[in-house]
Scaffold this motif. Sequence first.
Motif, short mmCIF file in Angstrom:
data_model
loop_
_atom_site.label_atom_id
_atom_site.label_comp_id
_atom_site.label_asym_id
_atom_site.label_seq_id
_atom_site.Cartn_x
_atom_site.Cartn_y
_atom_site.Cartn_z
N ASP A 1 19.36 -0.01 -8.12
CA ASP A 1 20.14 -1.42 -8.02
C ASP A 1 20.56 -1.72 -6.86
N GLN A 2 21.14 -2.83 -6.42
CA GLN A 2 21.56 -3.60 -5.28
C GLN A 2 22.68 -2.63 -4.51
N SER B 1 15.43 -9.84 -8.29
CA SER B 1 16.58 -10.69 -7.50
C SER B 1 17.26 -11.39 -8.88
N ARG C 1 11.98 -3.57 0.27
CA ARG C 1 13.50 -4.15 -0.02
C ARG C 1 13.51 -5.25 -0.53
N TYR C 2 14.34 -5.49 -1.70
CA TYR C 2 14.42 -6.74 -2.24
C TYR C 2 15.63 -7.30 -2.40
N TRP C 3 16.89 -6.41 -1.72
CA TRP C 3 18.04 -7.07 -1.61
C TRP C 3 18.79 -6.32 -0.48
N CYS C 4 19.53 -7.16 0.57
CA CYS C 4 20.07 -6.88 1.57
C CYS C 4 21.39 -7.25 1.77
N GLY D 1 18.99 -1.32 -3.45
CA GLY D 1 18.22 -2.52 -2.97
C GLY D 1 16.65 -2.41 -2.72
#
Length: 357
Positions: free
Chosen positions: A139-140, A116, A219-222, A204
């Motif tokens: 990556d995101q 993050s 999932r670390y990014w949405c 992500g």
Amino acid sequence: MCGIAGCYQQADGESLASVMSERIAHRGPDAHGLHSFADSRVTVQLAHRRLSIIDLSSAADQPFSKKGLTLSYNGELYNYREIRSELVSCGLRFETSSDTEVVLEAWRRWGSQALSRFRGMFAFALLDEASGHLFLVRDQMGIKPLYYLRRDDGVVFASELKALVAAVGRELRVEPATLVASMLYYWVPDQRCSIHGVEKLQPGLWIEFFPDGKARLERYWCIESVAAEAASGPPMELGAVIEGSVAAHLVADVPVSSFLSGGLDSSLVTVLAKRANPDIDAYTIRFREQDQRLEAMPDDALYARRVASQFGINLHEIEIAPQIADLLPRMVDVLDEPIGDAAAINTLLMCEAAREA
């Protein structure tokens, strides 16, 4: 652009990793390496092809190993200096000035929570020797590619689909539904793959592989959550956001140039890059007059010249006279999967010409 590949819990992992590394050699002309690790629980091979952007020394070559962690990393962290400073303030000592070591040490300190903090484009594989676990991360926005294939009780992965095909192609088959999708949309959606059983790690996401054959996907990014949060907050100044983003992308220990077509997007990026770095130059392509008539399209070079002249940008014009039919086999190999955008041909020609200029 670098290239990564590797195997986890594969009896023939050494040979597979070597084959995949050779198949993506074009992604990293500056250095290459293969790291192998085995104990009573796991067998792991990590391969890397390096294109040097940050810290050009051999100390930053990969796979990069330090105190039980080994990283094979493709990408760039635009905020690596800020993260490095934070880690140094915690007492950490670095051996290189690379963003690679920052990724490794950030993971050691914060685990998956480090993701993050990352601003950049990346796909990487990280081995934790203590646990025997392998992590794959993308990556995101999914800028950097990462393909993986569940095989036996482990996984085989690479930056390009062709590497997997080269290594285990006899075990694979085409996915018919994906071919239908490519004809409907003129490209293959990121959620699908042209080869049955091969998956693209989605933007992500990160996935952890265990010695017993199990795996955990997180999932670390949405993007939906980020968009909703932004919409509920105060309005942002678009110009400042774009200008800051362009400036962040200029982090490098090598010269940076821009591709300039004279259109809105490339003109905006090139002009803002010039403001941030006066040494920025630009490349554009022009066709021979007879080819331009056949293209029946506007002359991009005309508009690129106007932008370059107005803002004092050193513009390199590259005239190309492509034999398109001769290029088709090469394009199929480069693209890996079907795509209906003919601009990919121009992009290839421009990249090759800029590299040789």
